[in-house]
Scaffold this active site. Sequence first.
Site, PDB file in Angstrom:
ATOM      1  N   ASN A  24       3.195   5.779   7.196  1.00 29.92           N
ATOM      2  CA  ASN A  24       2.598   4.460   7.392  1.00 29.92           C
ATOM      3  C   ASN A  24       2.807   3.561   6.173  1.00 29.92           C
ATOM      4  O   ASN A  24       3.031   2.356   6.305  1.00 29.92           O
ATOM      5  CB  ASN A  24       1.104   4.592   7.669  1.00 29.92           C
ATOM      6  N   ASP A  67      -4.758   0.327  -2.943  1.00 38.99           N
ATOM      7  CA  ASP A  67      -5.058   0.815  -1.612  1.00 38.99           C
ATOM      8  C   ASP A  67      -4.128   0.087  -0.638  1.00 38.99           C
ATOM      9  O   ASP A  67      -3.518  -0.924  -1.000  1.00 38.99           O
ATOM     10  CB  ASP A  67      -6.525   0.524  -1.289  1.00 38.99           C
ATOM     11  N   ARG A 114     -10.934  10.421  12.047  1.00 37.61           N
ATOM     12  CA  ARG A 114     -11.523   9.351  12.855  1.00 37.61           C
ATOM     13  C   ARG A 114     -11.579   9.755  14.326  1.00 37.61           C
ATOM     14  O   ARG A 114     -12.548   9.443  15.036  1.00 37.61           O
ATOM     15  CB  ARG A 114     -10.704   8.072  12.658  1.00 37.61           C
ATOM     16  N   ASP A 125      -4.452   0.008   3.555  1.00 31.84           N
ATOM     17  CA  ASP A 125      -5.037  -0.578   4.767  1.00 31.84           C
ATOM     18  C   ASP A 125      -6.203  -1.502   4.436  1.00 31.84           C
ATOM     19  O   ASP A 125      -7.195  -1.085   3.845  1.00 31.84           O
ATOM     20  CB  ASP A 125      -5.497   0.523   5.720  1.00 31.84           C
TER      21      ASP A 125
END
Length: 253
Positions: free
Chosen positions: A129, A10, A57, A12
């Site tokens: 990102n 993963d 989000r 973040d």
Amino acid sequence: MSTLQALLFDVDGTLADTEKDGHRPAFNMAFAEAGLDWNWDEALYGELLAVTGGKERIRFYLEKFNTDFVKPDNFDEFVKGLHAAKTKFYTQLMAEGKIPLRTGVENLINQARSEDMRMAIVTTTTPANVTALLESTLGQGSEDWFEVIAAGDIVPAKKPAPDIYIWALEQMNLTANDAIAFEDSSNGIQSSAAANVKTIITINDYTKEDDFSAADLVLNQMGEQGDAFEVLAGDAFGHSFLDLELVKKVHAA
């Protein structure tokens, strides 16, 4: 028992503390650029982390915390535009070297490379990102160290659904028994566990109260020589930091 063949990371919160110091300020910069008076402080952002995915989000925020906001007719494009701006600001922060890798992450990745262990990224964040973080911390071309970058909207259902793990394993022609995952959150462990992938957790400030009962090992950090981890649950087999030997032991247990 299958031999460990791949490490699935993963991003973040696991590789770096990107949520508090990267994504959150980038969202606020995007809101300011759009002329919005929204501000996501650390406490609010902790609640918003219940939902994975940046666009998701934003929608969650408007549904639960800013219900008076009048949505524009082109709401989907509005959300996409805000998220694109947020990604732009996030990559800028990364390029400026604002966010380092967490303790022990680089050591484990370098050891895995030296021993020809296959690696993949399995995340809900965008590919841009991922690239920004890897290149700003591990250097140009480091993205190529990872055989698969499973990121963003590559599957419709994001974590806690298992889809992203299932997709990554399919791309690598592996079964769940051939790999181990590294996660930091409730959504992450739900995703990896539902895909039947053994999982090592490194908590952070946002996730320290999450339920990790499905994890195989829970640590406060990966640790390194001179900066030992704290074992919160599971068996670390006498180790004080997370190296490939310990990862293999956890996988085989």
